[in-house]
Write a protein that holds these residues in place. Structure first.
Motif, short mmCIF file in Angstrom:
data_model
loop_
_atom_site.label_atom_id
_atom_site.label_comp_id
_atom_site.label_asym_id
_atom_site.label_seq_id
_atom_site.Cartn_x
_atom_site.Cartn_y
_atom_site.Cartn_z
N GLN A 197 5.68 -1.13 4.29
CA GLN A 197 6.20 -0.29 5.36
C GLN A 197 5.15 -0.03 6.43
O GLN A 197 5.43 -0.06 7.63
CB GLN A 197 6.69 1.03 4.80
CG GLN A 197 8.00 0.92 4.03
CD GLN A 197 8.39 2.20 3.35
OE1 GLN A 197 7.75 3.22 3.57
NE2 GLN A 197 9.41 2.14 2.53
N SER A 198 3.89 0.22 5.99
CA SER A 198 2.83 0.46 6.96
C SER A 198 2.58 -0.77 7.81
O SER A 198 2.28 -0.67 9.00
CB SER A 198 1.54 0.86 6.23
OG SER A 198 1.75 2.01 5.46
N ALA A 199 2.68 -1.96 7.19
CA ALA A 199 2.37 -3.19 7.91
C ALA A 199 3.49 -3.59 8.86
O ALA A 199 3.23 -4.09 9.97
CB ALA A 199 2.10 -4.32 6.91
N THR A 200 4.75 -3.41 8.44
CA THR A 200 5.88 -3.90 9.24
C THR A 200 6.53 -2.82 10.10
O THR A 200 7.24 -3.13 11.05
CB THR A 200 6.95 -4.49 8.32
OG1 THR A 200 7.42 -3.45 7.43
CG2 THR A 200 6.38 -5.63 7.49
N GLY A 201 6.32 -1.55 9.73
CA GLY A 201 6.98 -0.48 10.47
C GLY A 201 8.42 -0.27 10.04
O GLY A 201 9.13 0.58 10.58
N ASP A 211 5.06 0.81 0.02
CA ASP A 211 4.40 1.68 0.99
C ASP A 211 3.50 0.87 1.93
O ASP A 211 3.47 1.08 3.15
CB ASP A 211 3.57 2.74 0.26
CG ASP A 211 4.46 3.76 -0.46
OD1 ASP A 211 5.65 3.85 -0.11
OD2 ASP A 211 3.96 4.44 -1.38
N LEU A 212 2.74 -0.09 1.34
CA LEU A 212 1.90 -0.96 2.16
C LEU A 212 2.74 -1.81 3.11
O LEU A 212 2.40 -2.01 4.27
CB LEU A 212 1.04 -1.85 1.27
CG LEU A 212 -0.12 -1.18 0.54
CD1 LEU A 212 -0.78 -2.17 -0.41
CD2 LEU A 212 -1.14 -0.68 1.55
N ASP A 265 7.26 17.85 4.05
CA ASP A 265 6.97 16.77 3.09
C ASP A 265 8.06 16.67 2.03
O ASP A 265 8.41 15.57 1.59
CB ASP A 265 5.61 17.03 2.42
CG ASP A 265 4.45 16.72 3.35
OD1 ASP A 265 4.67 16.00 4.34
OD2 ASP A 265 3.33 17.20 3.07
N SER A 305 13.24 9.80 1.49
CA SER A 305 12.65 8.50 1.15
C SER A 305 13.18 8.01 -0.19
O SER A 305 13.47 6.83 -0.37
CB SER A 305 11.12 8.60 1.10
OG SER A 305 10.60 8.92 2.36
N ASP A 343 6.61 6.34 -7.40
CA ASP A 343 5.67 5.78 -6.42
C ASP A 343 5.83 4.27 -6.36
O ASP A 343 5.88 3.60 -7.39
CB ASP A 343 4.23 6.15 -6.80
CG ASP A 343 3.98 7.63 -6.63
OD1 ASP A 343 4.70 8.25 -5.84
OD2 ASP A 343 3.07 8.15 -7.29
N GLY A 364 10.61 1.32 7.67
CA GLY A 364 10.49 2.37 6.68
C GLY A 364 11.82 2.78 6.10
O GLY A 364 12.83 2.10 6.30
#
Length: 443
Positions: A310-314, A307-308, A383, A390, A302, A316
């Motif tokens: 990736q969520s903020a910048t897109g 992960d944060l 998943d 990933s 993990d 991935g």
């Protein structure tokens, strides 16, 4: 409306405990509350072992008796020889009371559940019928403190005085304290009562030395923390006592930030802002440094920071996959999202039917359950594909991203070092080596 009575009780607890907290801070015996609360808990435990309910008359009598004994023991702390620190003496009271409670509980059926109840309380169980009892008791105690405010405050500020007059008012203070703790521990628990006592008082003391103004500011901070803690507990289904304790801590951090960054004198404010910015930068850089090292060592584990990011910048894992892998990854994302949306729609349909009273037939419920299981299985398979790809992307990312972030964060931390350390690299190297030796050989 469900939280109205617990919130009103919390407001009463904050109102009376903040006053005691300000006296405790002036006396410099922060853990007197825990010792007194533990003595109160010991009385409740003995009553429980004897077969009395904690809320019965006998249970309350036991609890108050032991709290009064605790008050007398705390009063003695004023006349101890100077070789014995008051905090050490209070710590011994706490340890002895805790150990005795454990011994008593060990001989009682369902003792572990009782100890948990005493520690975390059950403030959500407070009902509207309980509020008048708290209001009357706290109003009487508050009236005594208002009428005797001058000698009580003088006794609290005369920490090193051995005067007999101070001993008398000390006992009055601790005895009234035991009355309040006896009533609040049963509902709020030892840990939350400590928060009610100390944190609003510290918030008030951050802004003023006046006990009246500190009381008002502490009340505002305590009531706001109670509201936030209860709302968070309800919204996120968290344990109420723990959520409120964290909310009180958050309010203390906000109060300290406001004091240092806005309400401090101009010269002190500049220093506070500089220290705050330096500390915030150092914490951010250390987080990046640790995350980069973690990415390089365990890329498939993990990675919360990435992960944060990736969520903020897109940006991935797809960025680091080959063309064919990227297509499989995008397809798995699409299918997993579709499966979850279908499962969510079926769940919402079932809930709406239940709440409106026009319940579904058994056949319809079985069909919905079958579709939900199918969509869950499909999403689980997708998943697995997403997680596998990933992890493959993170293994490639470990050097392309991890190494530059490691070097950048180290450079940033070097810049943040005090100038005297930067000017003397040998001194920095010696300090680092000492730290490493101490870390690797703690003995």
């Amino acid at each position: 409306m469900l939280l109205a009575a617990p919130f009103a009780a919390s407001t009463l607890f904050v109102a009376i405990h903040t006053n005691f907290g300000l006296h405790v801070l002036r006396r410099g015996i922060i853990f007197a509350d825990l010792a007194l609360a533990q003595m109160s808990a010991l009385g409740a435990t003995i009553a429980f072992a004897a077969g009395y309910a904690p809320t019965s008359a006998a249970g309350i009598a036991y609890t108050f008796l032991f709290a009064a004994i605790g008050a007398a023991l705390l009063t003695v702390s004023r006349v101890l020889p100077k070789e014995i620190q008051a905090e050490a003496y209070i710590g011994i009271i706490y340890v002895v009371a805790t150990a005795t409670t454990i011994v008593v509980v060990d001989r009682s059926p369902q003792g572990a559940e009782h100890v948990k109840q005493i520690l975390v309380g059950s403030i959500l169980a407070v009902s509207a019928s309980d509020l008048p009892k708290f209001a009357v008791v706290y109003a009487l105690v508050g009236a005594v403190h208002w009428l005797a405010r001058r000698p009580l405050l003088a006794a609290s500020e005369a920490v090193h005085s051995k005067a007999r007059r101070s001993l008398l008012w000390d006992f009055v203070f601790y005895l009234s304290f035991s009355v309040v703790v006896t009533s609040s521990v049963a509902s709020a628990g030892v840990l939350l009562v400590f928060c009610f006592l100390i944190i609003p008082a510290i918030i008030g003391s951050l802004f003023t030395r006046s006990i009246a103004y500190a009381l008002g500011i502490g009340w505002l901070g305590g009531v706001a923390a109670s509201a936030v803690g209860l709302a968070a507990s309800f919204e996120f289904e968290l344990p109420t006592g723990a959520a409120m304790a964290l909310a009180f801590t958050l309010m203390l951090v906000i109060g300290a930030a406001l004091r240092g960054l806005i309400f401090a004198p101009a010269a002190g404010r500049r220093i506070c802002i500089r220290i705050f910015l330096r500390a915030a930068s150092a914490m951010s850089l250390v987080t990046v440094l640790v995350s980069a090292i973690w990415l390089m060592i365990m890329p498939r584990a993990d990675q919360p920071m990435f992960d944060l990011l990736q969520s903020a910048t897109g940006i991935g894992p797809a960025t680091f996959l080959a063309v064919q892998e990227r297509a499989v990854y995008a397809d798995a994302l699409k299918e997993a999202g579709y499966g979850r949306s279908q499962e969510a729609q079926l769940t919402a349909l079932e809930r709406q039917s239940r709440w409106r009273g026009d319940g579904l037939s058994d056949t319809e419920v079985r069909r919905i359950g079958s579709f939900q299981q199918t969509f869950n299985e499909m999403a689980r398979g997708d998943d697995f594909v997403i997680k596998s790809l990933s992890g493959r992307a993170r293994e490639r990312e470990r050097w392309y991203v991890g190494l530059p972030l490691l070097m950048t964060s180290l450079l940033g931390l070097l810049i943040l070092l005090p100038s005297k350390w930067r000017a003397n690299p040998a001194r920095s190297r010696t300090a680092c080596l000492r730290f490493l030796r101490a870390f690797l050989h703690p003995c």
